[in-house]
Scaffold this active site. Structure first.
Site, PDB file in Angstrom:
ATOM      1  CG  HIS A  98     -33.991  22.137  11.187  1.00 26.45           C
ATOM      2  ND1 HIS A  98     -33.363  23.339  11.079  1.00 26.45           N
ATOM      3  CD2 HIS A  98     -34.892  22.292  12.196  1.00 26.45           C
ATOM      4  CE1 HIS A  98     -33.847  24.190  11.979  1.00 26.45           C
ATOM      5  NE2 HIS A  98     -34.790  23.593  12.665  1.00 26.45           N
ATOM      6  CG  HIS A 172     -33.024  23.044  17.567  1.00 23.29           C
ATOM      7  ND1 HIS A 172     -33.959  23.463  18.478  1.00 23.29           N
ATOM      8  CD2 HIS A 172     -33.479  23.422  16.356  1.00 23.29           C
ATOM      9  CE1 HIS A 172     -34.954  24.050  17.831  1.00 23.29           C
ATOM     10  NE2 HIS A 172     -34.677  24.041  16.541  1.00 23.29           N
ATOM     11  CD  GLU A 294     -32.925  27.084  16.147  1.00 24.28           C
ATOM     12  OE1 GLU A 294     -32.772  26.693  14.979  1.00 24.28           O
ATOM     13  OE2 GLU A 294     -34.042  27.332  16.624  1.00 24.28           O
TER      14      GLU A 294
HETATM   15  C1  FUC Z   1     -36.391  26.214  14.565  1.00 28.40           C
HETATM   16  C2  FUC Z   1     -37.454  26.842  13.745  1.00 28.40           C
HETATM   17  C3  FUC Z   1     -38.394  25.976  13.103  1.00 28.40           C
HETATM   18  C4  FUC Z   1     -38.670  24.638  13.728  1.00 28.40           C
HETATM   19  C5  FUC Z   1     -37.578  24.087  14.582  1.00 28.40           C
HETATM   20  C6  FUC Z   1     -37.939  23.040  15.553  1.00 28.40           C
HETATM   21  O1  FUC Z   1     -35.160  26.220  13.941  1.00 28.40           O
HETATM   22  O2  FUC Z   1     -36.965  27.790  12.833  1.00 28.40           O
HETATM   23  O3  FUC Z   1     -39.574  26.661  12.791  1.00 28.40           O
HETATM   24  O4  FUC Z   1     -39.890  24.604  14.316  1.00 28.40           O
HETATM   25  O5  FUC Z   1     -36.677  24.965  15.073  1.00 28.40           O
END
Ligand code: FUC
Length: 330
Positions: A98, A172, A294
């Site tokens: 990330h 996210h 996502e």
């Molecule tokens: C997602 C997952 C990850 C992580 C995150 C908060 O993108 O692929 O495992 O825990 O979010």
């Protein structure tokens, strides 16, 4: 640039209402009309905006509602090769996640424009300098959140660079159409026939598998909870085109959400649980509290020659559009 957290709110004529923070271009709340005539906040946000800056919160690695970049997802090999140069990235067990230690979710974005009207929007800007978190090139990102008349939240990302670089942006948000509890009783449909195979570190192996006959076959609408449901943290491969990519419904609130995107992949993530933090509106959450859609390119594309390229050329533009469209079934 000011380092104070600020928030901006816009709404549309149908009652959709969005709150965004300058920190991480974070979506803190998205209120949608429910079947009882009230509003439900369908994303998880924190009650106290200062907490988005706290080291305790950062250490949880939740990225609640934030934009993730410069590269969302995992990058293997402790970095990547580009034009005969190895760019090392902040990694744990050789896996970068990330965007690194201080990814785009932890940066202050500046407000470029805000408009409240038939098409209400908030436009934010962030410049990631050459070398930030190990990535090459000055990258300028424009991000526009628009509330459309048909009750869609459209997220439009555009970016340009002055040097070859890699990019993979996403948002996210943790969706829960009841605004509390669990999403296990929500119904889910994902229009995808293939999923990326991953290793023990959740890094793509470069192979795809067919969803049919596996717990990843979600092409027909059904409750998230089913006998073989073990949680998702997986990349679903999406068909090209403007068609529906995923749909989520809660009978309780009558809220339906559809996901559309021009991206080739979608990491669907259902956390097992979330810490008992002070969530917005005093909301409390239980097992499988939310689901994240996502939308993005395949993670680790730079280390997998057969994946769609994540490279952005200086004379090109990164263009990503994702929308979350809401309906209230009464
Ligand atoms: C997602 C997952 C990850 C992580 C995150 C908060 O993108 O692929 O495992 O825990 O979010």
């Amino acid at each position: 640039m000011s380092t104070r957290i600020k928030f901006y709110r816009i709404s549309n004529a149908n009652g959709l209402s969005l709150e965004v923070l300058n920190l991480g271009a974070t979506i803190r709340s998205l209120e949608v009309p429910n079947k009882d005539g009230g509003m439900t906040n369908v994303v998880i946000g924190l009650a106290n905006i200062e907490e988005y800056l706290s080291p305790e919160y950062w250490s949880l690695g939740y990225y609640l509602g934030s934009v993730v970049g410069r590269c969302a997802g995992r990058i293997s090999n402790g970095g990547f090769n580009l034009d005969n140069h190895f760019y090392p990235l902040a990694s744990s067990s050789n896996v970068h996640l990330h965007g690194g230690s201080l990814g785009f979710d932890k940066k202050m974005w500046s407000l470029k424009d805000i408009s409240q009207g038939v098409k209400s929007y908030i436009e934010l800007f962030y410049k990631s300098v050459d070398g930030e978190e190990g990535y090459p090139g000055n990258l300028e990102i424009n991000l526009r959140y628009t509330l459309l008349e048909d009750n869609a939240l459209e997220i439009r990302y555009t970016a340009k660079t002055d040097k070859r670089t890699i990019i993979n942006l996403t948002n996210h948000s943790y969706f829960n159409l009841d605004g509390q509890g669990s999403v296990l009783n929500h119904e889910l449909q994902i229009n995808s026939n293939h999923v990326l195979e991953t290793d023990q570190l959740n890094v793509p192996t470069g192979r795809l598998f067919t969803a049919k006959g596996t717990p990843y076959d979600r092409r027909k609408m059904k409750a998230i909870q089913e006998l073989n449901f073990n949680g998702f943290d997986d990349t679903f491969v999406l068909e090209e085109g403007n068609g529906l990519k995923a749909r989520l419904i809660s009978d309780k609130t009558g809220i339906e959400m559809e996901v559309y995107t021009n991206q080739k992949g979608m990491v669907v993530y259902t956390p097992e649980r979330l810490e008992k933090l002070e969530y917005l509106g005093g909301a409390e959450f239980s097992t499988i509290p939310a689901i994240c859609f996502e939308t993005q390119n395949f993670p680790d594309a730079i280390n997998n020659a057969i994946f769609p390229s994540a490279i952005l050329e200086p004379n090109d533009r990164y263009q990503h559009v994702t929308s979350f469209k809401f309906k209230t079934i009464t």
